[in-house]
Write a protein that holds these residues in place. Structure first.
Motif, PDB file in Angstrom:
ATOM      1  N   GLU A   9       0.854  -1.184   0.000  1.00 23.09           N
ATOM      2  CA  GLU A   9       0.000   0.000   0.000  1.00 23.09           C
ATOM      3  C   GLU A   9       0.892   1.236   0.000  1.00 23.09           C
ATOM      4  OE1 GLU A   9      -3.897   1.911   2.159  1.00 23.09           O
ATOM      5  OE2 GLU A   9      -2.985   0.141   3.025  1.00 23.09           O
ATOM      6  N   GLU A  10       0.592   2.156  -0.900  1.00 27.05           N
ATOM      7  CA  GLU A  10       1.381   3.382  -0.991  1.00 27.05           C
ATOM      8  C   GLU A  10       0.460   4.543  -1.338  1.00 27.05           C
ATOM      9  OE1 GLU A  10       5.169   5.230  -3.487  1.00 27.05           O
ATOM     10  OE2 GLU A  10       4.265   3.367  -4.161  1.00 27.05           O
ATOM     11  N   ARG A  11       0.671   5.643  -0.666  1.00 20.26           N
ATOM     12  CA  ARG A  11      -0.037   6.885  -0.978  1.00 20.26           C
ATOM     13  C   ARG A  11       0.961   7.788  -1.699  1.00 20.26           C
ATOM     14  NH1 ARG A  11      -1.936  11.639   2.818  1.00 20.26           N
ATOM     15  NH2 ARG A  11      -3.363  12.654   1.389  1.00 20.26           N
ATOM     16  N   LEU A  12       0.581   8.276  -2.851  1.00 24.63           N
ATOM     17  CA  LEU A  12       1.478   9.088  -3.676  1.00 24.63           C
ATOM     18  C   LEU A  12       1.397  10.562  -3.250  1.00 24.63           C
ATOM     19  CD1 LEU A  12       0.796   7.451  -7.153  1.00 24.63           C
ATOM     20  CD2 LEU A  12       2.491   6.836  -5.435  1.00 24.63           C
ATOM     21  N   THR A  13       1.819  10.826  -2.037  1.00 24.04           N
ATOM     22  CA  THR A  13       1.711  12.156  -1.449  1.00 24.04           C
ATOM     23  C   THR A  13       2.532  13.191  -2.209  1.00 24.04           C
ATOM     24  OG1 THR A  13       3.495  11.626   0.076  1.00 24.04           O
ATOM     25  CG2 THR A  13       1.265  11.309   0.882  1.00 24.04           C
ATOM     26  N   ALA A  14       2.028  14.406  -2.166  1.00 19.10           N
ATOM     27  CA  ALA A  14       2.725  15.527  -2.802  1.00 19.10           C
ATOM     28  C   ALA A  14       3.997  15.833  -2.017  1.00 19.10           C
ATOM     29  CB  ALA A  14       1.815  16.749  -2.838  1.00 19.10           C
ATOM     30  N   PRO A  15       5.028  16.333  -2.677  1.00 21.02           N
ATOM     31  CA  PRO A  15       6.276  16.648  -1.972  1.00 21.02           C
ATOM     32  C   PRO A  15       6.094  17.810  -0.988  1.00 21.02           C
ATOM     33  CG  PRO A  15       6.416  17.249  -4.294  1.00 21.02           C
ATOM     34  CD  PRO A  15       5.109  16.570  -4.107  1.00 21.02           C
ATOM     35  N   ARG A  16       6.990  17.883  -0.029  1.00 20.96           N
ATOM     36  CA  ARG A  16       6.915  18.926   1.011  1.00 20.96           C
ATOM     37  C   ARG A  16       6.951  20.329   0.436  1.00 20.96           C
ATOM     38  NH1 ARG A  16      11.019  15.667   4.502  1.00 20.96           N
ATOM     39  NH2 ARG A  16       9.566  14.284   5.571  1.00 20.96           N
ATOM     40  N   ILE A  64      -1.955   3.311  -4.316  1.00 19.19           N
ATOM     41  CA  ILE A  64      -1.728   2.070  -5.059  1.00 19.19           C
ATOM     42  C   ILE A  64      -1.715   0.966  -4.013  1.00 19.19           C
ATOM     43  CG2 ILE A  64      -0.150   0.727  -6.491  1.00 19.19           C
ATOM     44  CD1 ILE A  64       0.978   3.363  -7.540  1.00 19.19           C
ATOM     45  N   ARG A  65      -2.534  -0.072  -4.238  1.00 22.25           N
ATOM     46  CA  ARG A  65      -2.607  -1.178  -3.274  1.00 22.25           C
ATOM     47  C   ARG A  65      -2.697  -2.510  -4.002  1.00 22.25           C
ATOM     48  NH1 ARG A  65      -7.784   0.409  -0.001  1.00 22.25           N
ATOM     49  NH2 ARG A  65      -8.356   1.003  -2.087  1.00 22.25           N
ATOM     50  N   VAL A  66      -2.113  -3.519  -3.382  1.00 24.52           N
ATOM     51  CA  VAL A  66      -2.327  -4.897  -3.805  1.00 24.52           C
ATOM     52  C   VAL A  66      -3.116  -5.531  -2.671  1.00 24.52           C
ATOM     53  CG1 VAL A  66      -1.279  -7.108  -4.379  1.00 24.52           C
ATOM     54  CG2 VAL A  66      -0.217  -4.981  -5.164  1.00 24.52           C
ATOM     55  N   VAL A  67      -4.362  -5.877  -2.963  1.00 22.91           N
ATOM     56  CA  VAL A  67      -5.258  -6.428  -1.946  1.00 22.91           C
ATOM     57  C   VAL A  67      -5.852  -7.719  -2.486  1.00 22.91           C
ATOM     58  CG1 VAL A  67      -7.312  -6.005  -0.543  1.00 22.91           C
ATOM     59  CG2 VAL A  67      -5.813  -4.101  -1.146  1.00 22.91           C
ATOM     60  N   GLY A  68      -5.604  -8.809  -1.774  1.00 21.13           N
ATOM     61  CA  GLY A  68      -6.119 -10.097  -2.224  1.00 21.13           C
ATOM     62  C   GLY A  68      -5.560 -10.445  -3.584  1.00 21.13           C
ATOM     63  N   TYR A 131      -0.496  -1.735 -21.240  1.00 19.13           N
ATOM     64  CA  TYR A 131       0.276  -1.800 -19.996  1.00 19.13           C
ATOM     65  C   TYR A 131      -0.207  -0.741 -19.028  1.00 19.13           C
ATOM     66  CZ  TYR A 131       2.898   2.169 -21.939  1.00 19.13           C
ATOM     67  OH  TYR A 131       3.242   3.376 -22.480  1.00 19.13           O
ATOM     68  N   LEU A 132       0.211  -0.898 -17.775  1.00 18.31           N
ATOM     69  CA  LEU A 132      -0.049   0.090 -16.737  1.00 18.31           C
ATOM     70  C   LEU A 132       1.273   0.785 -16.433  1.00 18.31           C
ATOM     71  CD1 LEU A 132      -1.858  -2.264 -14.193  1.00 18.31           C
ATOM     72  CD2 LEU A 132      -2.915  -0.989 -16.049  1.00 18.31           C
ATOM     73  N   TYR A 133       1.248   2.086 -16.347  1.00 18.49           N
ATOM     74  CA  TYR A 133       2.407   2.857 -15.899  1.00 18.49           C
ATOM     75  C   TYR A 133       2.013   3.405 -14.535  1.00 18.49           C
ATOM     76  CZ  TYR A 133       5.911   6.544 -15.499  1.00 18.49           C
ATOM     77  OH  TYR A 133       6.923   7.356 -15.057  1.00 18.49           O
ATOM     78  N   LEU A 134       2.709   2.964 -13.498  1.00 13.27           N
ATOM     79  CA  LEU A 134       2.373   3.367 -12.139  1.00 13.27           C
ATOM     80  C   LEU A 134       3.543   4.096 -11.504  1.00 13.27           C
ATOM     81  CD1 LEU A 134       0.829  -0.048 -11.042  1.00 13.27           C
ATOM     82  CD2 LEU A 134      -0.399   1.951 -11.917  1.00 13.27           C
ATOM     83  N   SER A 135       3.389   5.386 -11.256  1.00 14.28           N
ATOM     84  CA  SER A 135       4.407   6.123 -10.507  1.00 14.28           C
ATOM     85  C   SER A 135       4.426   5.555  -9.093  1.00 14.28           C
ATOM     86  CB  SER A 135       4.063   7.609 -10.436  1.00 14.28           C
ATOM     87  OG  SER A 135       4.189   8.220 -11.689  1.00 14.28           O
ATOM     88  N   THR A 136       5.594   5.203  -8.606  1.00 19.06           N
ATOM     89  CA  THR A 136       5.724   4.649  -7.269  1.00 19.06           C
ATOM     90  C   THR A 136       7.115   4.929  -6.722  1.00 19.06           C
ATOM     91  OG1 THR A 136       5.718   2.615  -5.950  1.00 19.06           O
ATOM     92  CG2 THR A 136       6.249   2.377  -8.274  1.00 19.06           C
ATOM     93  N   ARG A 137       7.177   5.145  -5.431  1.00 19.24           N
ATOM     94  CA  ARG A 137       8.470   5.367  -4.787  1.00 19.24           C
ATOM     95  C   ARG A 137       9.179   4.049  -4.486  1.00 19.24           C
ATOM     96  NH1 ARG A 137       5.112   9.479  -2.460  1.00 19.24           N
ATOM     97  NH2 ARG A 137       5.918  11.538  -2.996  1.00 19.24           N
ATOM     98  N   GLU A 138       8.438   2.945  -4.524  1.00 16.92           N
ATOM     99  CA  GLU A 138       8.998   1.625  -4.224  1.00 16.92           C
ATOM    100  C   GLU A 138       8.641   0.622  -5.323  1.00 16.92           C
ATOM    101  OE1 GLU A 138       8.505   0.372  -0.080  1.00 16.92           O
ATOM    102  OE2 GLU A 138       7.427   2.256   0.230  1.00 16.92           O
TER     103      GLU A 138
END
Length: 153
Positions: A9-16, A64-68, A131-138
């Motif tokens: 689970e990740e929240r794509l929070t805005a930068p500080r 973005i989450r992977v659930v089940g 395809y899916l393009y997913l911005s993610t920090r991890e």
């Protein structure tokens, strides 16, 4: 009954820095209202800061989450069985895939302030999305969660 956390689970929070910009928007509105007196100036400062903070928070609240057996990316919910290879995109490659390499039919969960991404092939023949393009920090951790089928481990 114990509830377990999703494997990813990740929240794509805005930068500080965006929060500082929210304050600057409030100051700019306050300066515009300065000729009208102190109360409009304070109202502009508070209202402008609050309104821009709501916009920044809303833009950065996507998850973005992977659930089940599903990947949930923003409003999209995709079964993991419909997904193929997941490719980790580091900064330069991610920039290329969100600009000149991008396919207009792809699902893009794009946040330009996040330099890394994951590109996941869609293998469902009934789905026109390539395809899916997913911005993610991890991206490595997200790829692992998708490959493991959502099983915790």
């Amino acid at each position: 009954m114990q509830l377990s956390a999703p494997p990813y689970e990740e929240r794509l929070t805005a930068p500080r820095s965006w929060w500082l910009m929210c304050l600057l928007v409030g100051v700019a509105i306050a300066l515009v209202l300065l000729p009208f007196g102190t109360l409009p100036l304070l109202g502009g400062l508070v209202g402008g800061t609050a309104a821009s903070a709501v916009v920044a928070s809303s833009y950065g609240s996507i998850r973005i989450r992977v659930v089940g057996d599903s990947l949930i990316a923003g409003e999209a919910k995709i079964p993991l069985s419909a997904l193929g290879e997941a490719v980790v995109l580091h900064q330069e490659e991610a920039r290329a895939w969100r600009t000149y390499k991008a396919n207009p039919h792809a699902f893009m969960l794009l946040r330009a302030y996040i330099p890394t991404a994951l590109k996941v092939e869609v293998v469902d023949p009934a789905d026109p999305t390539p395809y899916l393009y997913l911005s993610t920090r991890e991206p490595e951790r997200l790829a692992t969660a998708i490959k493991s089928g959502g099983a915790e481990g």
